[in-house]
Scaffold this active site. Structure first.
Site, PDB file in Angstrom:
ATOM      1  N   TYR A 271      -5.849  -6.468  -0.729  1.00  0.00           N
ATOM      2  CA  TYR A 271      -6.956  -5.773  -1.454  1.00  0.00           C
ATOM      3  C   TYR A 271      -6.716  -4.340  -1.412  1.00  0.00           C
ATOM      4  O   TYR A 271      -5.724  -3.901  -0.351  1.00  0.00           O
ATOM      5  CB  TYR A 271      -8.311  -5.710  -0.437  1.00  0.00           C
ATOM      6  CG  TYR A 271      -8.930  -7.234  -0.774  1.00  0.00           C
ATOM      7  CD1 TYR A 271      -9.835  -7.715  -1.487  1.00  0.00           C
ATOM      8  CD2 TYR A 271      -8.422  -8.180   0.493  1.00  0.00           C
ATOM      9  CE1 TYR A 271     -10.348  -9.082  -1.566  1.00  0.00           C
ATOM     10  CE2 TYR A 271      -9.071  -9.542   0.371  1.00  0.00           C
ATOM     11  CZ  TYR A 271     -10.142  -9.795  -0.525  1.00  0.00           C
ATOM     12  OH  TYR A 271     -10.382 -11.244  -0.448  1.00  0.00           O
TER      13      TYR A 271
ATOM     14  N   ASP B  86     -22.108  -2.053   1.873  1.00  0.00           N
ATOM     15  CA  ASP B  86     -21.257  -1.515   0.685  1.00  0.00           C
ATOM     16  C   ASP B  86     -22.098  -0.554  -0.132  1.00  0.00           C
ATOM     17  O   ASP B  86     -23.594  -0.498   0.588  1.00  0.00           O
ATOM     18  CB  ASP B  86     -20.634  -2.546  -0.296  1.00  0.00           C
ATOM     19  CG  ASP B  86     -21.704  -3.497  -0.709  1.00  0.00           C
ATOM     20  OD1 ASP B  86     -22.894  -3.087  -0.987  1.00  0.00           O
ATOM     21  OD2 ASP B  86     -21.250  -4.694  -1.154  1.00  0.00           O
TER      22      ASP B  86
END
Length: 299
Positions: free
Chosen positions: A66, A80
Site C-alpha cells: 500500500y 480515517d
C-alpha cells in the site's frame, strides 16, 4: 473465461460493487475477489474468474502493498478521515528523523487491535454493525507482519501535518490502525487520510485494467488481460511429474512420492505441473502415507 483479472478499484466503490459490475460486463456469475478494500480506498483488486475462484483462498494469503497518507493531530472514530473527529491537537511538531525512526520500529511481527469499523465478527456480529449502534466492544489483538515500510513524502508545515509511506504487509493488516499506532508512537493523534493498494496477490498496478476498459473491451477483447490462475499461487512450491503421473493426477488420484522428480520435504501445498508445463492443480504431501494428495485439480 477462467483466470485472474486485476482490476483497479475506483474510490467510492465497495469490492462487492466491483464484482457485481464485472459480472454484468463479462456476463458471468462465477467471480470472486481476493481481499476487501474499503470504499474510499483505490487500487489493485484481483478477481478470480470461473474455475480460478478455486484459488481465491491461496491468493488471499499473499502479502499486500500500500501507499498511505497519515494525518497528524486528528483522531476519528473510524481511524480515517471519513469518520467523526474524536480528538484534535494543533501545533504538532515532528521531524523527519522522528518519523523514520518510528516507521522502522514497526517492521516485523506486531500486535494490532482490529478497528471497530471493520468486518471482524465478535459474538456473531460484525464490528461495524456494533459501531453503527454506538457500541464499543473489547477486541482481541492479533499478530500481523510488516515486511517493509518506507517514508515517501512529508508535509510538516501544515496546520495538521501529514506524510506518506509505503508498506508491504501480511494479510489481515489494517492500515488505518497502523496509522493510528504510528501516531501514538510519535505521541500525537493520527488518522489515515488516503490509501492506495499497489500490490495484491502478486499482481501490481501495471497489470490492472479499469472498469471503463473492461466495458470498452467487452467479452471479445478482454482475453489478453485475463491471467492464468497459477500466477496467483506462485508462492507455492512447484513440482513436475511425467506424463503417466500427470494423467493419474488429472483424474484426482494420489501419486506415490517416489514418482516425483525431486524429493519433497515441504508440508505446505504445492503446484503440480506436467512435463510440458501444463498446470495440473494444487496438491499436498502426506509423508505418513508417502503420497501426494490432490487438493484442487484443474484440467
Amino acid at each position: 473465461m477462467d483466470g485472474i483479472i486485476a482490476v483497479w478499484k475506483p474510490a467510492g466503490w465497495t469490492s462487492h460493487d466491483v464484482v457485481a459490475k464485472v459480472r454484468r460486463l463479462l456476463k458471468m456469475k462465477r467471480i470472486g475477489h481476493t481481499g476487501t478494500l474499503d470504499p474510499m480506498v483505490t487500487g489493485v483488486l484481483p478477481l478470480c474468474l470461473g474455475r480460478a475462484t478455486r484459488v481465491v483462498e491461496y491468493v488471499q494469503e499473499r502479502p499486500k502493498a500500500y501507499e498511505a497518507v497519515i494525518q497528524l493531530g486528528l483522531a476519528t472514530d473510524t481511524e480515517d478521515l471519513t469518520g467523526s473527529v474524536t480528538q484534535e491537537q494543533t501545533g504538532v511538531q515532528v521531524t523527519r528523523e522522528d518519523i523514520i525512526r518510528v516507521l522502522r520500529s514497526f517492521v516485523g511481527v506486531i500486535e494490532q487491535v482490529p478497528p471497530m469499523y471493520s468486518a471482524v465478527k465478535v459474538d456473531g456480529k460484525r464490528l461495524y454493525e456494533l459501531a453503527r449502534e454506538g457500541k464499543t466492544v473489547e477486541r482481541k489483538s492479533r499478530e500481523v507482519t510488516i515486511h517493509q515500510i518506507e517514508l515517501l513524502d512529508l508535509e510538516l508545515d501544515l496546520e495538521f501535518p501529514r506524510f506518506s509511506f509505503s508498506v508491504v504487509c501480511s494479510k489481515g493488516t489494517y492500515i488505518r490502525t497502523l496509522c493510528v499506532d504510528i501516531g501514538q508512537a510519535l505521541g500525537v493523534p493520527a488518522a489515515m487520510a488516503e490509501l492506495t493498494r499497489t500490490m495484491s496477490g502478486g499482481f501490481t498496478k501495471e497489470q490492472c485494467v479499469s472498469l471503463e476498459q473492461i466495458e470498452a473491451l467487452g467479452t471479445e477483447g478482454i482475453g489478453p488481460f485475463i491471467l492464468p490462475a497459477e500466477l496467483g499461487i506462485q508462492h507455492l512450491p512447484r513440482v513436475s511429474v511425467d506424463a503417466h503421473s500427470a494423467s493419474l493426477a488429472l483424474k484426482g488420484q494420489k501419486l506415490p512420492l517416489r514418482l516425483l522428480a525431486e524429493e519433497l520435504e515441504t508440508e505446505q501445498p504445492v503446484r503440480l505441473f506436467d512435463e510440458n508445463d501444463l498446470f495440473i492443480g494444487i496438491f499436498e504431501a502426506d509423508h505418513a502415507l508417502s503420497v501426494l494428495k490432490p487438493i484442487k485439480v484443474f484440467s
